[in-house]
Write a protein that holds these residues in place. Sequence first.
Motif, PDB file in Angstrom:
ATOM      1  N   TYR A   3       5.417  49.605 -33.662  1.00 45.63           N
ATOM      2  CA  TYR A   3       5.389  50.154 -35.010  1.00 45.63           C
ATOM      3  C   TYR A   3       4.161  49.634 -35.740  1.00 45.63           C
ATOM      4  CZ  TYR A   3       6.634  45.803 -37.381  1.00 45.63           C
ATOM      5  OH  TYR A   3       6.613  44.536 -37.886  1.00 45.63           O
ATOM      6  N   VAL A   4       3.723  50.414 -36.700  1.00 48.41           N
ATOM      7  CA  VAL A   4       2.627  50.023 -37.579  1.00 48.41           C
ATOM      8  C   VAL A   4       3.081  50.219 -39.013  1.00 48.41           C
ATOM      9  CG1 VAL A   4       0.359  50.700 -38.453  1.00 48.41           C
ATOM     10  CG2 VAL A   4       0.705  50.443 -36.013  1.00 48.41           C
ATOM     11  N   GLU A   5       2.870  49.211 -39.846  1.00 53.79           N
ATOM     12  CA  GLU A   5       3.054  49.358 -41.282  1.00 53.79           C
ATOM     13  C   GLU A   5       1.681  49.574 -41.905  1.00 53.79           C
ATOM     14  OE1 GLU A   5       5.077  46.001 -42.892  1.00 53.79           O
ATOM     15  OE2 GLU A   5       6.922  46.379 -41.767  1.00 53.79           O
ATOM     16  N   GLY A   6       1.580  50.567 -42.759  1.00 49.57           N
ATOM     17  CA  GLY A   6       0.286  50.863 -43.353  1.00 49.57           C
ATOM     18  C   GLY A   6       0.403  51.409 -44.759  1.00 49.57           C
ATOM     19  N   ASP A 106       9.175  56.272 -40.159  1.00 54.57           N
ATOM     20  CA  ASP A 106      10.440  55.583 -40.407  1.00 54.57           C
ATOM     21  C   ASP A 106      10.767  55.692 -41.895  1.00 54.57           C
ATOM     22  OD1 ASP A 106      12.683  54.074 -40.002  1.00 54.57           O
ATOM     23  OD2 ASP A 106      11.643  52.148 -39.934  1.00 54.57           O
ATOM     24  N   PHE A 107      11.688  56.584 -42.239  1.00 50.35           N
ATOM     25  CA  PHE A 107      12.088  56.759 -43.632  1.00 50.35           C
ATOM     26  C   PHE A 107      13.096  55.685 -44.025  1.00 50.35           C
ATOM     27  CE2 PHE A 107      10.550  60.969 -42.502  1.00 50.35           C
ATOM     28  CZ  PHE A 107       9.856  61.354 -43.644  1.00 50.35           C
ATOM     29  N   PRO A 108      13.151  55.335 -45.330  1.00 50.94           N
ATOM     30  CA  PRO A 108      12.400  55.903 -46.448  1.00 50.94           C
ATOM     31  C   PRO A 108      10.965  55.390 -46.496  1.00 50.94           C
ATOM     32  CG  PRO A 108      13.803  54.150 -47.236  1.00 50.94           C
ATOM     33  CD  PRO A 108      14.142  54.323 -45.785  1.00 50.94           C
ATOM     34  N   ILE A 109      10.122  56.144 -47.195  1.00 52.26           N
ATOM     35  CA  ILE A 109       8.722  55.793 -47.402  1.00 52.26           C
ATOM     36  C   ILE A 109       8.551  55.391 -48.861  1.00 52.26           C
ATOM     37  CG2 ILE A 109       6.372  56.709 -47.462  1.00 52.26           C
ATOM     38  CD1 ILE A 109       7.194  58.571 -45.139  1.00 52.26           C
ATOM     39  N   THR A 120       6.005  53.143 -42.407  1.00 43.02           N
ATOM     40  CA  THR A 120       6.088  52.579 -41.068  1.00 43.02           C
ATOM     41  C   THR A 120       6.103  53.730 -40.073  1.00 43.02           C
ATOM     42  OG1 THR A 120       7.337  50.659 -41.850  1.00 43.02           O
ATOM     43  CG2 THR A 120       7.468  51.171 -39.499  1.00 43.02           C
ATOM     44  N   ILE A 121       5.243  53.641 -39.057  1.00 41.00           N
ATOM     45  CA  ILE A 121       5.160  54.653 -38.009  1.00 41.00           C
ATOM     46  C   ILE A 121       5.587  54.015 -36.697  1.00 41.00           C
ATOM     47  CG2 ILE A 121       3.623  56.173 -36.711  1.00 41.00           C
ATOM     48  CD1 ILE A 121       4.056  57.099 -39.530  1.00 41.00           C
ATOM     49  N   VAL A 122       6.430  54.719 -35.945  1.00 40.55           N
ATOM     50  CA  VAL A 122       6.966  54.206 -34.687  1.00 40.55           C
ATOM     51  C   VAL A 122       6.493  55.083 -33.535  1.00 40.55           C
ATOM     52  CG1 VAL A 122       9.073  53.613 -33.431  1.00 40.55           C
ATOM     53  CG2 VAL A 122       9.008  53.399 -35.930  1.00 40.55           C
ATOM     54  N   GLN A 127      -1.105  56.153 -29.468  1.00 49.28           N
ATOM     55  CA  GLN A 127      -0.851  57.393 -30.198  1.00 49.28           C
ATOM     56  C   GLN A 127      -0.816  57.144 -31.705  1.00 49.28           C
ATOM     57  OE1 GLN A 127      -1.574  59.708 -27.973  1.00 49.28           O
ATOM     58  NE2 GLN A 127       0.282  60.917 -28.208  1.00 49.28           N
ATOM     59  N   ILE A 128      -0.238  56.016 -32.100  1.00 47.84           N
ATOM     60  CA  ILE A 128      -0.202  55.679 -33.523  1.00 47.84           C
ATOM     61  C   ILE A 128      -1.617  55.523 -34.061  1.00 47.84           C
ATOM     62  CG2 ILE A 128       0.445  53.911 -35.203  1.00 47.84           C
ATOM     63  CD1 ILE A 128       2.925  53.356 -33.501  1.00 47.84           C
TER      64      ILE A 128
END
Length: 216
Positions: A3-6, A106-109, A120-122, A127-128
Motif C-alpha cells: 500500500y501507498v499513502e499519499g 482504500d476508502f474512505p478518502i 491509500t492505494i493498495v 503498478q501503484i
Amino acid sequence: MRYVEGLLTPERGWIHPIERRIQQAPGIKNERILQMELLDDGTVTTMYELSGDREVIEFAAEYVPELITYQVSPMQDRIITYAHLESNEMLTGLLELPHTYQIVPDFPIEFASNGGIKLTIVGDEDQIREAMDAVPDGISVELQKLGDYAPENERLLSRLTDRQREVAEIAVDMGYYDTPRQVTYDDIAEEVEVAPGTVGEILRKVESRLLNALLG
C-alpha cells in the motif's frame, strides 16, 4: 500486497466543481469521500461526508450545474450526501487509474485542508508507482508512506512500539479501560514488571498516537 499513502493536491484547489462549491459555502467542510465510482456513461456516483448545516448544503447544491441528482442524510454530528455527477477530465482521469493499473483505492478518502485528498492505494508496488506517475496534469503527488497492506486496525497498531502494544493489550485484558475501571497502574505494573509511573507514561503515549492517527 503493498500500500501507498499519499497526498494528491490539485493546483486549482479542487478536483470537481462540487468540491469548490462546498468550500465556498459558509460553515460547510468537506470531510471524507466514503465511496466514488465512474459509471459506464461517464458520470460519477459518490458519497461525501460533510460537516455543517443541512440547509446550507442543500442551498449550495442548487448552484452546481454538474450535479444530476443528490440526497442529503443528517447523521448526528455529520451529514452524508449522495451525489450523481457529470464528471470532468481531471476526475475521470483519476477514476480510470484503478482499472488501468489494477489497483484499489482504500476508502474512505480524507480531504486535506488545501483541497487535496489523502488516500491509500493498495496493489502491486510497481503498478501503484506507475499509477501515481499517470495522475492527470494539474495534480501534484506526494507519496508519504509505503508498506505491506493490513486492515485499518492493524495499520493503527503498527504505529505503536512492541512494548507499547504489549502494555496496552495487557491493560485492556485486565480491565483498565472498562467502565468502571477494574485495575490501576499499580496492578498493570506488577504484571509487566515496570514502575507504575512507567505504565502511565506508556499508556498516555499509546492513547496519543492512536488518537492522532484517527483524528489528526
